[in-house]
Scaffold this active site. Structure first.
Site, PDB file in Angstrom:
ATOM      1  N   HIS A  63       0.804  -1.228   0.000  1.00 10.22           N
ATOM      2  CA  HIS A  63       0.000   0.000   0.000  1.00 10.22           C
ATOM      3  C   HIS A  63       0.834   1.274   0.000  1.00 10.22           C
ATOM      4  CE1 HIS A  63      -4.141  -1.503   0.442  1.00 10.22           C
ATOM      5  NE2 HIS A  63      -3.605  -2.496   1.127  1.00 10.22           N
TER       6      HIS A  63
ATOM      7  N   LYS B  53      -8.755  13.778   4.749  1.00 12.41           N
ATOM      8  CA  LYS B  53      -7.947  12.570   4.764  1.00 12.41           C
ATOM      9  C   LYS B  53      -6.906  12.710   5.858  1.00 12.41           C
ATOM     10  CE  LYS B  53      -7.131  13.197   0.488  1.00 12.41           C
ATOM     11  NZ  LYS B  53      -6.799  12.587  -0.813  1.00 12.41           N
ATOM     12  N   ARG B  54      -6.190  11.633   6.117  1.00 10.75           N
ATOM     13  CA  ARG B  54      -5.149  11.679   7.147  1.00 10.75           C
ATOM     14  C   ARG B  54      -4.210  12.859   6.886  1.00 10.75           C
ATOM     15  NH1 ARG B  54      -0.212   8.575   7.032  1.00 10.75           N
ATOM     16  NH2 ARG B  54      -1.072   7.580   5.179  1.00 10.75           N
TER      17      ARG B  54
ATOM     18  N   LYS C 237       0.482  14.394   1.595  1.00 10.77           N
ATOM     19  CA  LYS C 237      -0.864  14.678   1.093  1.00 10.77           C
ATOM     20  C   LYS C 237      -1.078  16.177   0.863  1.00 10.77           C
ATOM     21  CE  LYS C 237      -2.847  10.486   3.141  1.00 10.77           C
ATOM     22  NZ  LYS C 237      -3.284   9.782   1.929  1.00 10.77           N
TER      23      LYS C 237
ATOM     24  N   THR D 227      -8.793   6.241  -2.104  1.00 16.28           N
ATOM     25  CA  THR D 227     -10.153   5.788  -2.426  1.00 16.28           C
ATOM     26  C   THR D 227     -11.166   6.904  -2.228  1.00 16.28           C
ATOM     27  OG1 THR D 227     -10.348   4.862  -0.189  1.00 16.28           O
ATOM     28  CG2 THR D 227      -9.765   3.338  -1.960  1.00 16.28           C
TER      29      THR D 227
ATOM     30  N   LYS E 273     -14.802   8.067  -4.219  1.00 18.23           N
ATOM     31  CA  LYS E 273     -16.083   8.344  -3.553  1.00 18.23           C
ATOM     32  C   LYS E 273     -16.611   9.720  -3.939  1.00 18.23           C
ATOM     33  CE  LYS E 273     -14.420   5.614   0.329  1.00 18.23           C
ATOM     34  NZ  LYS E 273     -13.697   5.705   1.609  1.00 18.23           N
TER      35      LYS E 273
END
Length: 911
Positions: free
Chosen positions: A427, A619-620, A625, A726, A730
């Site tokens: 991952h 998100k985290r 990110k 993911t 969505k």
């Protein structure tokens, strides 16, 4: 699609005459303290003191069981009300005068669990009768979200329960809100695992999930004075009505001690592990129903308990505190998700936690396999195990230990079996996320396993030496043992060596796995590496999260078939310019924006305009990110407004996500976001042109509110660093567009929806290394005035104090800008200008949204699971399909079966 519970004729008639034995209804083997071998079913009657019956009495007993258990719970409103009230009185011990919302939730949940258990028992019995090859999904995270609503949707009973509760004085939505979300994960890894279980069940594949029953989640996030505060996540305080405690399914798990050698009666050298510590793994089962199917699979979670209630010798000498310490140490193993491993004690706990989980799981899998009389060399014919990231990798070694030491297989047969059973999903390509364990720690906690790792590595290096003509540098790279002080065990290398297949989770990520992470393995074993792009379940992430848009899909496709085949919504594309569809699409989006706006008002005290563009990044919190790039863009936009520019598209920037408790820089970014929000939201010059909100304690349930409301979502990781993502899937499925880099699944989403419908910016993955060199060694500097102005404001403490801005500014210095925020800033702002321009033309914007959503069929987790089943697991669907239907206590309004035994007509599932 009609859906009714059907009579259990085929399987239970066989049971009645003793042809078969139901698998999981039968008492499970008990583990005896001091032995890794469970007590067999044959001796269970002695353990439990079962009465000996004559053949005639046994037959009468079976017939009685058949008559009592051969029908299903009724589905009409009156019966549902009776089941709920019965649980209120008999399970919760409440009276009619003590029927509050909390009681309504627990009674309702227990009544739904009863139905799940019916399906669960039939499904597991059927799997055993068919002796099908089963898949076991091992993951340290399962972010399942709330169970009640999802179960009602998959069972096709949501409207019946809604009506039943209304007449009892309760609203179903408010009752569902009483459920505490299970704290079994942190981010995308757990949400993916949950989606996969839903698809496995829905597609009728024989599979189970295995994990840990954490008593506390990662943490409950609170924001105080702009800072993240971590509180314990006591999600189990009031229990979990959907779980089934299996006190009869327990296994001992051992640590420490020493290893001795002996020669068996055939003259073979054998090894015996003599552990110093033992804990008990107790199973808790959570039924996972499929949609529009009778199949209900299982998520088995392990809880840690003391191997014995107390140590008798300590009790005799009055060492009370030692007894308590032993109990507390045992229970710590399943206490919390991801204990902090920055200390030696934390590393030890985390390794023990991982081994505890896989040891109990493998004992359980082998026990189930051996129910039929066959050799363990055939294990791979009936069992496949998927390792979800490196966390369960020690399972490869544990399986070797069990086969060699407990079942006396030879090395060749054992290793062949192990490699045929395990497969590994990678991952991440981030080095810090690829687990390594110090050899001294492994030798102390798992001495036999460390011996096996050395032997596995020796044989592995011998083979690669032959293939590479003794290339010493290559052997160093592929070795499971990393030389240094101390030596380290590379778990990712072990996962590759011990698996038959390794897969990445998006095309770009899988290519990086082959070329950057494991190039030497790929050189000699290229067929081992495959790509299976992630997906998400449309049941939870459209049907449950977004009923307004779901209704649009069903109306315009004239069926509910899209719920099981997301490609069906492709039909909407031909109507993308249709004013009626655009109006319905717009109204669905506006309804979802109103819901989120109300949540923001209640939780943050900020009023946001639902006509503004909702720009969302949830998100985290992690530097790669790049929430920092996003908030710098917000500052630039704020400065533009302050300079007098008023013809901008009104925007609401919404952030959410947790920073790991020990990740200081991520926590500083949260503080900065909240600091910018305080300045912007309280500036009268700005008004509704710009709002900034950070929503605390991001979770699955909160995501179900946020995602359907997005107009644009940000997936802006440094290229090459996001495995897949993911949430991007969505957001687009729910009618939003993306601004993002060419990273992770963004690339494949762009291919599906078209480059004109996604706002791409920034460097490509192959350009990243050169850009970093230019920043670090060649003096490249961002000259964009908007960036420099924002940096200056940060340095003056305009948005946060020195404890926050100093390290953030330092990280943005060209020599330190590893995540290339300064390099991508101008491109990012240009992309945001394109978003503004597109949003001004609402008809064109809506057409883009409709086309993009209509083309997202590929990203259903059903497609992902089909690919896993065909390419890696080699399993076939095994659907339990009863032939007729009988209800318990039929009441007026419930149709009985027709004369030919077929089920009565019902409404469509999900309607």
């Amino acid at each position: 699609m009609p859906f009714e519970r059907k009579h259990r004729t085929a399987s239970f008639q066989d049971l009645a005459v003793g042809v078969v034995s139901p698998p999981e209804m039968r008492p499970q083997p008990l583990a005896v303290s001091g032995s890794t071998t469970p007590v067999g079913v044959e001796s269970l009657s002695k353990v439990l003191g079962t009465i000996e019956l004559s053949p005639e009495e046994e037959e009468r007993r079976r017939q009685l069981l058949w008559s009592l258990m051969s029908s299903y719970l009724a589905r009409d409103v009156s019966s549902i009300q009776k089941y709920i009230v019965n649980h209120l009185e008999y399970s919760l011990a409440r009276t009619r005068y003590n029927f509050d919302r909390s009681g309504a939730y627990y009674a309702t949940a227990l009544s739904v669990r009863d139905r799940l258990i019916e399906a669960w028992n039939d499904t597991q019995q059927y799997f055993t009768e068919k002796d099908c090859r089963r898949m076991y999904y091992l993951s340290l995270e399962f972010l399942m979200g709330r169970f009640l609503d999802n179960a009602l949707i998959n069972l096709g009973l949501r409207e019946q329960y809604r009506e039943a509760l209304i007449e009892l004085g309760f609203d179903l939505d408010e009752v569902e809100a009483e459920e505490r979300e299970p704290g079994l994960g942190n981010g995308g890894l757990g949400r993916l695992a949950a989606c996969f279980l839903d698809s496995v069940a829905t597609l009728n594949y024989p599979g189970w999930g295995y994990g840990i029953r954490y008593r506390y989640g990662m943490f409950e996030q609170r924001i105080k004075n702009g800072y993240q505060i971590e509180l314990p996540d006591f999600w189990l305080t009031r229990g979990n009505p959907f779980e089934i405690e299996r006190l009869d399914v327990t296994y001992p798990v051992y640590f420490g001690g020493s290893v001795s050698q002996f020669t068996d009666n055939k003259g073979n050298l054998r090894f015996k592990w003599e552990p110093a510590e033992a804990v008990l793994a107790v199973a808790f089962d959570v039924p996972v129903p499929g949609y529009d199917t009778y199949n209900c699979i299982n998520l088995r979670l392990w809880d840690s308990k003391p191997a014995r209630e107390f140590d008798l010798s300590s009790f005799n000498v009055g060492d009370y505190y030692k007894i308590l310490e032993m109990r507390q140490t045992s229970e710590t193993l399943s206490a919390v998700l991801y204990p902090n491993d920055s200390t030696e004690a934390g590393k030890e706990l985390r390794l023990k936690q991982q081994y505890f989980f896989v040891s109990a799981t493998l004992q359980d899998i082998i026990r189930r396999f051996l129910k039929k009389d066959r050799p363990l060399t055939q294990l791979a014919e009936k069992v496949c195990i998927q390792l979800n990231d490196t966390h369960p990798t020690i399972g490869i070694v544990e399986m070797m230990r069990l086969l060699l030491d407990e079942y006396a297989l030879g090395w060749t047969d054992a290793w062949k079996t192990v490699k045929a059973v395990f497969s590994y999903t990678n991952h991440t390509v981030l080095p810090e996320a690829l687990e390594k364990w110090p050899v001294p720690l492994m030798e102390r906690l798992l001495p036999r396993h460390m011996q096996l790792i050395f032997e596995i590595n020796f044989r592995h290096l011998q083979e690669y030496a032959r293939l590479s003509n003794n290339d010493g540098h290559l052997l160093e790279r592929v070795s499971i043992i990393e030389e240094g002080f101390p030596k380290m065990v590379r778990m990712a290398q072990l996962a590759v060596v011990g698996s038959h297949t390794v897969n990445g989770v998006a095309e770009i990520h899988s290519e990086l796995v082959r070329t950057r992470l494991f190039p030497d393995f790929n050189r000699f074993e290229p067929k081992k590496f495959v790509n299976i792009t992630n997906g998400v379940t449309p049941r939870r992430w459209i049907l449950e999260a977004n009923p307004a848009l779901s209704a649009v899909f069903s109306r315009w496709t004239e069926s509910d078939e899209w719920i099981l085949d997301l490609n069906q919504i492709r039909q909407l594309e031909q109507y993308a310019e249709n004013p009626d569809l655009q109006r319905e699409f717009f109204e669905a989006k506006k309804e979802n924006k109103r819901r989120l706006a109300e949540y923001i008002r209640e939780k943050n005290g900020v009023h946001v305009d639902v006509n503004a563009l909702f720009d969302i990044q949830v998100k985290r919190i992690h530097e790669y990110k790049r929430q920092l790039l996003n908030i710098l863009g917000v500052i630039a936009r704020y400065n533009l407004i302050k300079s007098g520019k008023r013809d901008l598209v009104p925007r609401v920037f919404i952030f959410g996500g947790k920073a790991a408790a020990g990740y200081a820089q991520a926590k500083r970014i949260i503080r900065l976001i909240n600091g910018v929000a305080d300045v912007v939201n309280n500036d009268p010059d700005v008004g509704d042109l710009l709002k900034v909100v950070f929503l605390e304690n991001y979770s699955v349930s909160l995501a179900e509110i946020i995602i359907p409301a997005s107009d644009i979502s940000e997936h802006i990781s440094t290229a090459g660093m996001e495995a897949s993502g993911t949430s991007n899937m969505k957001f687009v499925m729910n009618g939003g567009l993306i601004i993002g880099t060419m990273d992770g699944a963004n690339i494949e989403i762009r291919e599906e929806i078209g480059p004109e419908n996604i706002f791409i910016f920034g460097l490509l993955a192959q350009e990243v290394d050169q850009a970093r060199n230019e920043l670090k060694y060649h003096g490249w500097k961002c000259t964009d005035g908007r960036f420099q102005n924002a940096l200056g404001q940060l340095s003056r403490g305009m948005y946060c104090g020195q404890d926050t801005f100093q390290e953030i500014v330092r990280a943005l210095d060209p020599a330190n800008d590893y995540y290339l925020i300064s390099r991508d800033f101008t491109s990012y702002m240009e992309a945001q200008d394109r978003v503004d321009a597109a949003y001004r033309d609402q008809r064109s914007w809506l057409a883009k949204c409709i086309v993009s959503t209509a083309r997202m069929g590929k990203f259903s987790s059903d497609r992902s699971i089909h690919e896993y089943a065909e390419r890696i697991w080699r399993i076939e669907p095994c659907a339990y399909t009863p032939s007729s239907i009988t209800y318990k206590e039929p009441v007026e309004g419930v149709s009985e079966p027709t004369a030919d035994g077929t089920a009565p007509k019902t409404t469509l599932r999900g309607t």
